[in-house]
Design an enzyme around this catalytic site. Structure first.
Site, PDB file in Angstrom:
ATOM      1  N   CYS A  79       0.837  -1.205   0.000  1.00  0.00           N
ATOM      2  CA  CYS A  79       0.000   0.000   0.000  1.00  0.00           C
ATOM      3  C   CYS A  79       0.880   1.265   0.000  1.00  0.00           C
ATOM      4  O   CYS A  79       1.565   1.529  -0.978  1.00  0.00           O
ATOM      5  CB  CYS A  79      -0.984  -0.037   1.166  1.00  0.00           C
ATOM      6  SG  CYS A  79      -2.340   1.156   0.982  1.00  0.00           S
ATOM      7  N   HIS A 182      -3.832  -4.805  -0.216  1.00  0.00           N
ATOM      8  CA  HIS A 182      -3.347  -5.385   1.045  1.00  0.00           C
ATOM      9  C   HIS A 182      -3.427  -6.912   0.964  1.00  0.00           C
ATOM     10  O   HIS A 182      -4.510  -7.474   1.143  1.00  0.00           O
ATOM     11  CB  HIS A 182      -4.215  -4.906   2.217  1.00  0.00           C
ATOM     12  CG  HIS A 182      -4.010  -3.475   2.567  1.00  0.00           C
ATOM     13  ND1 HIS A 182      -3.049  -3.053   3.460  1.00  0.00           N
ATOM     14  CD2 HIS A 182      -4.638  -2.360   2.131  1.00  0.00           C
ATOM     15  CE1 HIS A 182      -3.098  -1.731   3.573  1.00  0.00           C
ATOM     16  NE2 HIS A 182      -4.040  -1.285   2.768  1.00  0.00           N
ATOM     17  N   GLU A 184      -2.499  -9.004   3.123  1.00  0.00           N
ATOM     18  CA  GLU A 184      -2.873  -9.532   4.443  1.00  0.00           C
ATOM     19  C   GLU A 184      -4.373  -9.439   4.706  1.00  0.00           C
ATOM     20  O   GLU A 184      -4.876 -10.026   5.659  1.00  0.00           O
ATOM     21  CB  GLU A 184      -2.077  -8.820   5.555  1.00  0.00           C
ATOM     22  CG  GLU A 184      -2.542  -7.423   5.913  1.00  0.00           C
ATOM     23  CD  GLU A 184      -2.119  -6.321   4.953  1.00  0.00           C
ATOM     24  OE1 GLU A 184      -2.385  -5.151   5.258  1.00  0.00           O
ATOM     25  OE2 GLU A 184      -1.534  -6.628   3.888  1.00  0.00           O
TER      26      GLU A 184
END
Length: 200
Positions: A79, A182, A184
């Site tokens: 990001c 992202h 994650e």
């Protein structure tokens, strides 16, 4: 050991939790020696470009990031961590980025779509990529951003997404990988991307 760089800019623990889940050894650290001695390095980030660069500078980590990249070890920006690798951003006029890549970060044009671009969107791979290996055709990943990269060298772009227009949203060059989305927070696809990075 994977070092997750702590320079006071958010989402560190969600990245660590994902790596822990995958069984990777990792630490959150702002210590120069720990970062340079790690096998791999992740630069996460949320927030404003200028604030993040100031925080990196104040913590003496700008040069550490560049040294980690120059050492040849696998490096992943996430990001804002992608944006910081470029020279400048419209978000923070006058603030200099790390300049690892030539180019700038610009605001997503208002084409009647909601900005920030937030939520799930499919991506199109621009070239074969070590971290995008076996993630399927047009996989969906999770975005939260109002700005996107415009690299001078289009050859480093590894993926695009469509949001009013085609946006460059990932880069890969030698040992450096970075994504606008992202991983994650991107479910199974994101975990596969992180697993690919861990296994480099």
């Amino acid at each position: 050991m994977i070092a997750i760089i702590d320079y006071g800019a958010g989402n560190l623990h969600s990245v660590k939790n994902a790596l822990d889940f995958l069984g990777a050894q990792c630490i959150i650290t702002g210590d120069r020696d720990e970062i340079l001695n790690a096998d791999k390095v992740i630069l996460p980030g949320v927030g404003a470009f200028g604030d993040a660069m100031k925080s990196l500078e104040d913590n003496g980590l700008s040069e550490t990031v560049k040294q980690a990249i120059d050492s040849g070890k696998p490096f992943l920006g996430i990001c804002l961590g992608l944006h910081l690798l470029f020279e400048e951003s419209e978000e923070s006029p006058g603030a200099k980025g790390l300049g690892v890549f030539k180019g700038k970060v610009v605001k997503i044009p208002d084409r009647g779509l909601k900005i920030p671009h937030m939520g799930w969107n499919s991506i199109t791979l621009a070239k074969s990529s070590k971290i995008f290996n076996n993630i399927g055709e047009a996989p969906y990943v999770y975005f939260v951003h109002s700005y996107y990269i415009q690299p001078s060298d289009k050859e480093i772009v590894s993926a695009y997404t469509e949001y009013g227009q085609s946006l460059s949203i990932a880069v890969e060059n030698d040992n450096v990988f970075a994504t606008q989305f992202h991983p994650e927070k991107s479910g199974e696809v994101g975990m596969k991307i992180l697993k690919n990075f861990i296994e480099l």
